[in-house]
Design a protein around this motif. Structure first.
Motif, mmCIF file in Angstrom:
data_model
loop_
_atom_site.group_PDB
_atom_site.id
_atom_site.type_symbol
_atom_site.label_atom_id
_atom_site.label_comp_id
_atom_site.label_asym_id
_atom_site.label_seq_id
_atom_site.Cartn_x
_atom_site.Cartn_y
_atom_site.Cartn_z
ATOM 1 N N ARG A 167 7.179 -1.716 -10.808
ATOM 2 C CA ARG A 167 6.822 -1.333 -12.174
ATOM 3 C C ARG A 167 5.431 -1.857 -12.532
ATOM 4 O O ARG A 167 4.640 -1.165 -13.201
ATOM 5 N N ALA A 168 5.131 -3.073 -12.096
ATOM 6 C CA ALA A 168 3.803 -3.630 -12.382
ATOM 7 C C ALA A 168 2.713 -2.822 -11.683
ATOM 8 O O ALA A 168 1.607 -2.650 -12.237
ATOM 9 N N ILE A 169 3.024 -2.283 -10.508
ATOM 10 C CA ILE A 169 2.046 -1.424 -9.821
ATOM 11 C C ILE A 169 1.828 -0.161 -10.624
ATOM 12 O O ILE A 169 0.689 0.312 -10.790
ATOM 13 N N ALA A 170 2.925 0.408 -11.138
ATOM 14 C CA ALA A 170 2.809 1.633 -11.931
ATOM 15 C C ALA A 170 2.041 1.394 -13.221
ATOM 16 O O ALA A 170 1.282 2.268 -13.692
ATOM 17 N N ASP A 171 2.190 0.203 -13.800
ATOM 18 C CA ASP A 171 1.497 -0.118 -15.050
ATOM 19 C C ASP A 171 0.055 -0.553 -14.821
ATOM 20 O O ASP A 171 -0.697 -0.761 -15.778
ATOM 21 N N GLY A 172 -0.335 -0.754 -13.540
ATOM 22 C CA GLY A 172 -1.695 -1.185 -13.239
ATOM 23 C C GLY A 172 -1.903 -2.668 -13.335
ATOM 24 O O GLY A 172 -3.047 -3.147 -13.322
ATOM 25 N N ASP A 173 -0.800 -3.422 -13.452
ATOM 26 C CA ASP A 173 -0.905 -4.880 -13.546
ATOM 27 C C ASP A 173 -0.907 -5.563 -12.180
ATOM 28 O O ASP A 173 -1.210 -6.753 -12.085
ATOM 29 N N ALA A 174 -0.554 -4.826 -11.148
ATOM 30 C CA ALA A 174 -0.481 -5.404 -9.803
ATOM 31 C C ALA A 174 -1.075 -4.428 -8.803
ATOM 32 O O ALA A 174 -1.221 -3.233 -9.079
ATOM 33 N N ALA A 175 -1.419 -4.968 -7.635
ATOM 34 C CA ALA A 175 -1.966 -4.176 -6.518
ATOM 35 C C ALA A 175 -3.250 -3.453 -6.908
ATOM 36 O O ALA A 175 -3.521 -2.345 -6.429
ATOM 37 N N GLN A 176 -4.012 -4.052 -7.788
ATOM 38 C CA GLN A 176 -5.289 -3.444 -8.173
ATOM 39 C C GLN A 176 -6.273 -3.530 -7.007
ATOM 40 O O GLN A 176 -6.451 -4.567 -6.410
ATOM 41 N N GLY A 177 -6.918 -2.424 -6.701
ATOM 42 C CA GLY A 177 -7.882 -2.387 -5.616
ATOM 43 C C GLY A 177 -7.264 -2.093 -4.264
ATOM 44 O O GLY A 177 -7.990 -1.973 -3.275
ATOM 45 N N ILE A 178 -5.910 -1.962 -4.209
ATOM 46 C CA ILE A 178 -5.250 -1.639 -2.947
ATOM 47 C C ILE A 178 -5.172 -0.125 -2.807
ATOM 48 O O ILE A 178 -4.665 0.569 -3.693
ATOM 49 N N LYS A 179 -5.652 0.383 -1.697
ATOM 50 C CA LYS A 179 -5.621 1.813 -1.439
ATOM 51 C C LYS A 179 -4.255 2.201 -0.892
ATOM 52 O O LYS A 179 -3.736 1.562 0.014
ATOM 53 N N GLY A 180 -3.677 3.246 -1.461
ATOM 54 C CA GLY A 180 -2.364 3.675 -1.034
ATOM 55 C C GLY A 180 -2.367 4.207 0.394
ATOM 56 O O GLY A 180 -3.337 4.820 0.841
ATOM 57 N N MET A 181 -1.272 3.949 1.106
ATOM 58 C CA MET A 181 -1.137 4.434 2.481
ATOM 59 C C MET A 181 -0.009 5.459 2.539
ATOM 60 O O MET A 181 1.109 5.196 2.091
ATOM 61 N N ALA A 205 0.829 -1.202 0.000
ATOM 62 C CA ALA A 205 0.000 0.000 0.000
ATOM 63 C C ALA A 205 0.867 1.257 0.000
ATOM 64 O O ALA A 205 0.522 2.272 -0.628
ATOM 65 N N THR A 206 2.018 1.201 0.692
ATOM 66 C CA THR A 206 2.948 2.334 0.698
ATOM 67 C C THR A 206 3.546 2.545 -0.686
ATOM 68 O O THR A 206 3.710 3.684 -1.150
ATOM 69 N N ALA A 207 3.872 1.433 -1.372
ATOM 70 C CA ALA A 207 4.415 1.534 -2.723
ATOM 71 C C ALA A 207 3.389 2.154 -3.675
ATOM 72 O O ALA A 207 3.742 2.971 -4.543
ATOM 73 N N VAL A 208 2.129 1.800 -3.520
ATOM 74 C CA VAL A 208 1.074 2.386 -4.360
ATOM 75 C C VAL A 208 1.023 3.897 -4.164
ATOM 76 O O VAL A 208 0.928 4.675 -5.124
ATOM 77 N N TRP A 209 1.115 4.338 -2.911
ATOM 78 C CA TRP A 209 1.042 5.776 -2.636
ATOM 79 C C TRP A 209 2.257 6.511 -3.204
ATOM 80 O O TRP A 209 2.141 7.584 -3.795
ATOM 81 N N LEU A 210 3.462 5.930 -3.042
ATOM 82 C CA LEU A 210 4.672 6.572 -3.540
ATOM 83 C C LEU A 210 4.683 6.663 -5.064
ATOM 84 O O LEU A 210 5.132 7.654 -5.643
#
Length: 232
Positions: free
Chosen positions: A38-52, A10-15
């Motif tokens: 990189r997969a988080i940035a491309d939207g391929d991973a962590a879908q639906g996870i709210k950034g912290m 979730a921290t990685a999503v926010w950053l």
């Protein structure tokens, strides 16, 4: 303290969404693989996870982020978190018994069963680290080695300490119901105090009872006869 922040993904999503940090910087801070970032940035991973936000938790500062954005080789330093997690409770499991002492447990069980019959199976299990099945087999004399078992003090065998044994014995004594003590004489129940006494009925006169009328009549006869004799 762990080197990874709370909720790393979730921290990685926010950053990724709110800073200009490189994937390597985010991966180093969150202890993740750069390809996963990189997969988080491309939207391929962590879908639906709210950034912290790590700033709100005190794990990262604005100045630290700005330093990282200005220098791609700079590695973010994790600050002390303001969120205090409770210490993980230690799970209670069966007592570990060394392999060299395991064959002596039935003897210890036999000693406890004979000398402290008030102990419950759960207490014996805690003291010597055995199972309820083994305790039952020792009690019923169905243990495979029942004929050669000799009662032995578990404290002497090193299976438990004297303090632990005394504690379990005292606990068993407290849980054992105390028999009601004699409190002296008590009042009779109402059924006894309100019971009517049978009315007195004079018994029939026995055959050998004296007949007063007959006695007086006989005395009178004797007295009259004596008077006649005196006159003569």
């Amino acid at each position: 303290m762990s080197n990874a922040p709370l909720m790393p993904k979730a921290t990685a999503v926010w950053l990724v969404d709110n800073t200009a940090l490189t994937f390597d910087q985010v991966a180093d801070f969150t202890k993740m693989h750069p390809l996963e970032v990189r997969a988080i940035a491309d939207g391929d991973a962590a879908q639906g996870i709210k950034g912290m936000d790590p700033i709100s938790t005190g794990q990262l500062t604005r100045d630290e982020i700005e330093k990282g954005e200005k220098d791609p080789n700079y590695r973010l330093r994790l600050g002390e978190s303001k969120v205090v997690l409770p210490p993980a409770a230690k799970k209670k499991g069966p007592r570990y018994t060394p392999v060299s002492r395991r064959h002596e447990r039935p003897s210890a069980i036999l000693w406890l069963v004979r000398n402290h019959p008030e102990l419950k199976d759960a207490q014996i299990m805690r003291l010597v680290g055995t199972t309820k099945t083994t305790i039952a087999s020792v009690r019923d004399r169905t243990h495979w080695n029942a004929s050669t078992l000799t009662p032995m003090d578990p404290v002497t065998l090193g299976l438990c300490s004297q303090i632990e044994l005394d504690f379990e014995v005292q606990r068993a004594a407290k849980e054992k119901p105390v028999p009601a003590a004699y409190g002296g004489a008590t009042l009779l129940p109402a059924s006894e105090t309100t019971k009517k006494e049978p009315e007195f009925e004079p018994s029939e006169k026995k055959e050998d009872d004296l007949n007063l009328d007959a006695v007086f009549a006989k005395l009178k006869t004797i007295g009259g006869k004596k008077q006649d004799d005196d006159e003569e």
